[in-house]
Design an enzyme around this catalytic site. Structure first.
Site, PDB file in Angstrom:
ATOM      1  N   GLU A   1      56.147  51.541  35.437  1.00  0.00           N
ATOM      2  CA  GLU A   1      55.280  50.590  36.472  1.00  0.00           C
ATOM      3  C   GLU A   1      54.727  49.284  35.815  1.00  0.00           C
ATOM      4  OE1 GLU A   1      54.332  53.801  39.975  1.00  0.00           O
ATOM      5  OE2 GLU A   1      52.925  53.715  38.753  1.00  0.00           O
TER       6      GLU A   1
ATOM      7  N   LYS B   1      55.454  52.235  30.429  1.00  0.00           N
ATOM      8  CA  LYS B   1      54.339  53.201  31.040  1.00  0.00           C
ATOM      9  C   LYS B   1      54.852  54.826  30.822  1.00  0.00           C
ATOM     10  CE  LYS B   1      51.624  54.544  34.862  1.00  0.00           C
ATOM     11  NZ  LYS B   1      51.517  54.311  36.534  1.00  0.00           N
ATOM     12  N   GLN B   2      56.019  54.852  30.999  1.00  0.00           N
ATOM     13  CA  GLN B   2      56.633  56.317  31.042  1.00  0.00           C
ATOM     14  C   GLN B   2      58.094  56.317  31.128  1.00  0.00           C
ATOM     15  OE1 GLN B   2      54.806  56.156  35.031  1.00  0.00           O
ATOM     16  NE2 GLN B   2      56.405  57.524  35.549  1.00  0.00           N
TER      17      GLN B   2
ATOM     18  N   TRP C   1      56.872  60.383  44.863  1.00  0.00           N
ATOM     19  CA  TRP C   1      58.404  60.739  44.489  1.00  0.00           C
ATOM     20  C   TRP C   1      57.991  62.101  43.324  1.00  0.00           C
ATOM     21  CZ3 TRP C   1      60.821  59.615  39.325  1.00  0.00           C
ATOM     22  CH2 TRP C   1      59.980  59.230  38.463  1.00  0.00           C
ATOM     23  N   ASP C   2      56.971  62.077  43.050  1.00  0.00           N
ATOM     24  CA  ASP C   2      56.528  63.545  42.099  1.00  0.00           C
ATOM     25  C   ASP C   2      57.005  64.557  42.813  1.00  0.00           C
ATOM     26  OD1 ASP C   2      54.494  61.216  42.087  1.00  0.00           O
ATOM     27  OD2 ASP C   2      53.327  62.074  40.416  1.00  0.00           O
TER      28      ASP C   2
END
Length: 808
Positions: free
Chosen positions: A501, A614-615, A363-364
């Site tokens: 994640e 995580k982000q 998806w990046d």
């Protein structure tokens, strides 16, 4: 007029060396010194990669010292062979060179290094190397190279080698060839995988040919090259071919005189059976090489540099007052320029310079990398979306295998679009464990559609919408209609993984649900719009897909009833069901490199029981849909989630920078931007040896343009909310918008806007919440207060028109 080389030799007007001169220092990435450290060596190889989006070559030292991981990678060449899943194939490289003197191989680890430096010329896309070495015998030799792959002729490459015996005269041997004995990294340390089978070797005095074939997919890769001395009488050179299994080399021996410059050149071409029929590979490659030789290196290098200049005129960003930031953003743009697919194809999470993440597409690509191309090179952006369309059959299989209808874009994809996510991986806690992203991280389905909608909004390409995009949009809507679960009078999406994640198997991830709501609403809107127009192509598509009116109604119902809530009192959006019930921790400590430190009692084995993430996850909504939420909601969620983010992904810092700027929390924006822009230059994640972080490169560009530049492009207007860090005096860039070019010149108290268009037209513009109408082909200056970030006065029309000069 004739020039002179650095050793005093005369140059003719069309000598290629004249074009290989270094650009000014602000365009150079210099990597000096040498240590016997394989990881550092491989980091340098990654950072100095050269390429053109069709093929990229790692910046390896030509003599391949121990620890080197040289490699060439071709966009879209994947294979499985003995691997667990299909992966990007390392292809034969033509840039190896070895120099022998008195029986010694001239190599950095075997000699006294008097001087050594690699210099990546980002302005020209050329990698230089210069080493002066003392052999064990006391002889000193300078060994220099310049190499490039052409931007305008993506199958061709060129290398120039210069050798100077500094304090001796005597025999030297110089070897270069083609090497078919290449192996991919395996999953486990020390493991290697062979994807290529040797098909054919041909050699002659001036020409050499190598053909290999991938073992599983049977794709042929051919390399043809010419290796010869460039500036001396060829009759004085002894030539001898040598073959070592699957590799062969052409050896030239000559008596070298002290202080003289000896130059060699290599012309190379690379083709695959995707471009040439298998039975014509040899003839096609040799003909291509002969055409290259006939044209001459000077002509091709000139065309290459001209195209690089045009690319930089469009894509360059100029930051006055901050050399470190200028160097970092320019390096990231360089990486984006060498990785854009010139034909339908996509971009892996580690770009095209390594096997990191197996070369897979995530998806990046659509969310972080795609915008750079959309706003600078729309044709390349279209190629990236055409990859998704070409792999739609694989997406249909993914959905069917999972028990759903429609199309499910794979979390990791390669050749066909079928999901190739590995079954296991080494996670942060350094253990081998099963991974679930391939079956649960389904937000990628709508991430792709988001990029499709952005493309149409910015380009207005309705033909692409009708021929390709609508089918993707409808088939992915079908997937979601079968993926959701009815719960009373609402719909839910259960057992998913969001961008964070750390938390698997969750229900109703907010990012996923909101994106799906938008996706389905868009689908209904597009269906109704085209259905009213009664276009033949649209009618044929609906018939081919057997679209039923009941489906359209269901999509609308799901969109309106899919679970998503904002707390009325706090303004917070719960990341997923039950998130607020988890044990709460916030980040209070950072290590010496500024990285968050886990609170006491928390490990990567039990982190899923906490609210640490995580982000960026919820905050991604404000990045993608900046106008869908109130400033109060965005600020409340930024303040909440920012202090719980561990930034264990290169996607995280740029998101926090942009969202922080958008909500007025600017204190960390510059810090987050520099973390993103320097993630590979400073090896901040410790894995640059495995490739460049593509999302960080795209995220750095977005942070400058959308964050500090404050630019948002809507269908009918431009929106500006600029803010510059204190040390930046000025920011300049330009972007494409439909058939116009927008140039922005941002200072601390004013912004100049110039919209270039073929015809004069009125364009709506919103500047810090105030609406104006400006005319194309005139420069307008808006003033604002950099402290309060509010407009301070009316805009002025500047009498002089903007030109390209500011971005040259």
């Amino acid at each position: 007029m004739a020039g002179k080389n650095e050793h005093g030799g005369s140059r003719f007007p069309e000598d290629p060396v004249l074009l290989l001169d270094l650009s000014p220092k602000q365009w150079l990435l210099r990597r000096g010194g040498y240590r016997k450290n394989p990881k550092r060596l491989q980091i340098n190889e990654t950072l100095t990669t050269i390429g053109n989006g069709y093929l990229n070559i790692r910046g390896s030292l030509e003599e391949l010292p121990p620890g080197s991981y040289r490699g060439m990678y071709i966009n879209g060449i994947y294979d499985k062979s003995e691997a667990d899943v299909e992966e990007l194939v390392k292809c034969p490289v033509w840039t190896d060179v070895s120099l022998w003197i008195d029986g010694y191989k001239v190599s950095l680890p075997d000699c006294k290094v008097l001087r050594h430096e690699q210099m990546l010329d980002m302005k020209k896309g050329i990698l230089h190397r210069k080493s002066t070495l003392r052999l064990p015998t006391g002889k000193i030799v300078t060994f220099a190279t310049s190499k490039l792959v052409f931007l305008h002729m993506v199958h061709w490459g060129y290398m120039r080698v210069r050798i100077v015996p500094e304090n001796f005269s005597g025999k030297i041997r110089v070897l270069s060839g083609l090497n078919g004995d290449v192996l991919n990294r395996g999953f486990f340390p020390g493991e290697q995988l062979k994807h290529l089978h040797l098909e054919r070797i041909e050699r002659g005095r001036d020409l050499m040919y190598l053909e290999v074939k991938t073992r599983a997919r049977g794709i042929r890769i051919s390399s043809a090259a010419s290796w010869r001395i460039a500036n001396h009488d060829r009759s004085s050179v002894t030539w001898e071919p040598r073959i070592y299994g699957e590799k062969f080399t052409s050896e030239m021996s000559l008596h070298a005189e002290k202080g003289k410059v000896y130059e060699f050149e290599k012309h190379a071409v690379v083709y695959t059976s995707r471009e040439l029929p298998a039975e014509k590979m040899f003839k096609g490659a040799i003909c291509g090489l002969k055409t290259f030789l006939r044209n001459g290196a000077y002509r091709e290098i000139r065309s290459h540099i001209d195209l690089w200049n045009r690319c930089w005129q469009q894509a360059d960003i100029i930051i006055d007052g901050d050399r470190t930031a200028q160097r970092a953003i320019r390096y990231n743009i360089y990486q984006l320029l060498i990785n854009g697919p010139r034909k339908p194809g996509s971009i892996g999470a580690k770009f095209l310079g390594s096997e990191g993440y197996l070369g897979h597409v995530f998806w990046d690509t659509e969310i972080f990398v795609f915008p750079f191309y959309l706003y600078n090179f729309p044709d390349i952006a279209k190629n990236m979306l055409l990859y998704r369309y070409a792999t739609l059959p694989g997406a249909l299989k993914n959905a069917e295998r999972a028990g759903y209808h429609g199309a499910k874009f794979g979390w990791e994809t390669a050749t066909t679009g079928e999901d190739v996510t590995p079954r296991f991986a080494s996670k942060l806690e350094r253990t081998i464990r099963l991974i679930y992203t391939g079956s649960e991280e389904d937000h990628i389905v709508s991430d792709v559609i988001y990029a499709v909608e952005r493309y149409f909004r910015v380009t207005g390409d309705e033909d692409f919408l009708l021929r390709h995009a609508l089918e993707m949009i409808f088939q992915t809507a079908r997937f979601w209609a079968s993926r959701v679960v009815k719960a009373d009078d609402a719909f839910e999406i259960r057992t998913v993984i969001g961008p964070d994640e750390f938390h698997e198997h969750v229900n109703n991830n907010a990012y996923t649900n909101f994106l799906v709501k938008w996706h389905l609403k868009l689908t209904v809107t597009l269906y109704n719009y085209f259905n009213k127009r009664k276009l033949k192509d649209f009618t044929a598509l609906c018939r081919r897909l057997s679209l039923q009116s009941g489906e359209i109604g269901l999509w609308g119902e799901i969109s309106s009833k899919l679970k998503f809530a904002i707390d009325a009192e706090t303004g917070l959006i719960e990341q997923f069901d039950g998130y607020f019930a988890l044990k709460d921790f916030v980040i209070t400590r950072h290590d010496r490199k500024g990285r968050p430190v886990l609170p006491n009692g928390v490990t990567y084995r039990n982190i899923y029981k906490t609210r640490l993430i995580k982000q960026a996850d919820v905050l991604m909504l404000f990045l993608l849909f900046p106008h869908a939420f109130s400033d109060e909601v965005k600020l409340a969620n930024y303040n909440y989630y920012e202090k719980r983010a561990l930034h264990k992904s290169s996607l995280s810092h740029c998101t926090h920078a942009m969202v922080g700027l958008a909500v007025g929390n600017r204190q960390h924006a510059y810090h987050y931007f520099m973390k993103t822009a320097q993630v590979d230059l400073e090896n901040l994640h410790g894995n640059t040896d495995l490739g460049i972080h593509a999302a960080a490169a795209g995220g750095a560009w977005q942070t400058v343009v959308k964050g500090f530049g404050g630019l948002t492009l809507k269908s009918d207007r431009i929106v500006l909310k600029p803010w510059l860090p204190k040390r930046w005096r000025r920011l300049r860039f330009k972007v494409h918008w439909r058939d116009r070019v927008i140039r922005l010149d941002v200072r601390h108290e004013d912004v100049s806007v110039f919209i270039e268009a073929e015809e004069t037209m009125k364009v709506p513009c919103t500047f810090w919440g105030k609406c104006f109408t400006i005319s194309a082909n005139s420069t307008y200056r808006f003033t604002y207060d950099p402290i309060t970030c509010s407009k301070t006065g009316e805009y002025d029309e500047v009498p002089t028109h903007s030109t390209d000069s500011t971005l040259n």
